[in-house]
Design an enzyme around this catalytic site. Structure first.
Site, PDB file in Angstrom:
ATOM      1  N   CYS A   1      -3.872  -4.106   2.075  1.00  0.00           N
ATOM      2  CA  CYS A   1      -2.523  -4.350   2.606  1.00  0.00           C
ATOM      3  C   CYS A   1      -1.769  -5.351   1.739  1.00  0.00           C
ATOM      4  CB  CYS A   1      -2.605  -4.902   4.026  1.00  0.00           C
ATOM      5  SG  CYS A   1      -3.436  -3.797   5.169  1.00  0.00           S
TER       6      CYS A   1
HETATM    7  C1  BEZ Z   1      -7.299  -3.690   3.787  1.00  0.00           C
HETATM    8  O1  BEZ Z   1      -6.076  -3.753   3.873  1.00  0.00           O
HETATM    9  O2  BEZ Z   1      -7.883  -4.099   2.811  1.00  0.00           O
HETATM   10  C2  BEZ Z   1      -8.102  -3.102   4.899  1.00  0.00           C
HETATM   11  C3  BEZ Z   1      -7.695  -3.256   6.208  1.00  0.00           C
HETATM   12  C4  BEZ Z   1      -8.472  -2.726   7.214  1.00  0.00           C
HETATM   13  C5  BEZ Z   1      -9.636  -2.019   6.920  1.00  0.00           C
HETATM   14  C6  BEZ Z   1     -10.020  -1.858   5.587  1.00  0.00           C
HETATM   15  C7  BEZ Z   1      -9.245  -2.399   4.563  1.00  0.00           C
END
Ligand code: BEZ
Length: 209
Positions: A45
Site C-alpha cells: 500500500c
Molecule cells: C501490503 O500492503 O503490503 C499488504 C497489506 C495487506 C496484506 C498483504 C500486504
C-alpha cells in the site's frame, strides 16, 4: 450486490485527512480514480500511495482526481502519509478516506471475506463526470496495481467517449483505434472522413487525434 459497469456510483459523505468528503460535491466535473487498499503502514500500500502521488500531474492532465480509502482513521492516515512521502519521495496531496467503520467499503463491496473480514481488497472504480462507473478492477492484497494500466484505461475511456470508437488489445494513445461494428460503413464515412483500413467487415481500424 456488487456494483457494475454502467451503475451510478453511490454517493457518500465521510472523513478524510483532507476534511469531510461528499463524493459528488468533491468530484465536481472531474473523473475519479477511486481505489481502496487494505491498511495503512503496510508495504504494498505504501508503494501504491506513493505511485499515485508521483503521478499527480498525469491524473490532472486527464481531469481525474485520485481518491484513496482504507479502513483506518484520519490520525493513522496523517502519520502514515509522512512515511509514504519519506520513503516514496513524493508529496501526497489527494484525500484518503478514513473508513474505520466500513461504511463506504460495504457500499462499494470492497471487503471480500475470503481475503479478510475487516480490511478492503485492492478495488478500483473509474467514475466519469456523470457519476457512472466506467471500469472496475479487483486485485488481491498481495499484488500491487499497475498504474500505467490505470492511466491507459482512463485514456481509452476518454478517447472512446470523444470519438465514439473502441480500442484494441494493448492500445496506447496515438495508436489505431477500432470503428465499432454498430457503425455502418455509410455512417463511418461521415464520422471518420480520414478513412479506415478494413481487415474484416467487422474489424475496421482508423486514426484519431
Ligand atoms: C501490503 O500492503 O503490503 C499488504 C497489506 C495487506 C496484506 C498483504 C500486504
Amino acid at each position: 450486490m456488487s456494483l457494475r459497469i454502467g451503475d451510478t456510483a453511490p454517493n457518500f459523505t465521510i472523513a478524510s485527512q483532507k476534511g469531510e468528503i461528499t463524493l459528488y460535491d468533491w468530484a465536481g466535473d472531474s473523473w475519479v480514480f477511486f481505489f481502496s487498499h487494505p491498511a495503512d503502514f503496510t508495504p504494498v500500500c505504501t508503494t501504491e500511495m506513493g505511485r499515485t502521488a508521483q503521478l499527480a500531474a498525469q491524473f490532472e492532465k486527464r481531469n481525474t482526481k485520485p481518491l484513496g480509502l482504507s479502513t483506518d482513521t484520519v490520525e493513522e492516515h496523517v502519520k502514515w502519509i509522512e512515511d509514504v512521502n519519506d520513503t516514496q519521495n513524493c508529496d501526497l496531496q489527494f484525500p484518503i478516506l478514513a473508513d474505520a467503520h466500513h461504511k463506504v467499503a460495504q457500499l462499494y463491496d470492497m471487503i471480500h471475506p475470503g481475503e479478510s473480514e475487516t480490511a478492503a481488497v485492492r478495488s478500483v472504480f473509474i467514475i466519469d463526470p456523470d457519476r457512472k462507473i466506467r471500469l472496475t478492477m479487483t486485485y488481491p492484497m498481495s499484488v500491487g496495481r499497475n498504474f500505467d494500466e490505470i492511466l491507459r484505461v482512463i485514456d481509452a475511456l476518454q478517447s472512446s467517449d470523444r470519438h465514439m470508437i473502441a480500442t484494441p488489445a494493448d492500445w496506447l494513445p496515438g495508436e489505431k483505434v477500432i470503428i465499432p461494428p454498430s457503425v455502418t460503413d455509410a455512417q463511418a464515412e461521415g464520422q471518420f472522413p480520414q478513412g479506415w483500413e478494413e481487415i474484416r467487415p467487422y474489424l475496421r481500424l482508423t486514426e484519431v487525434q
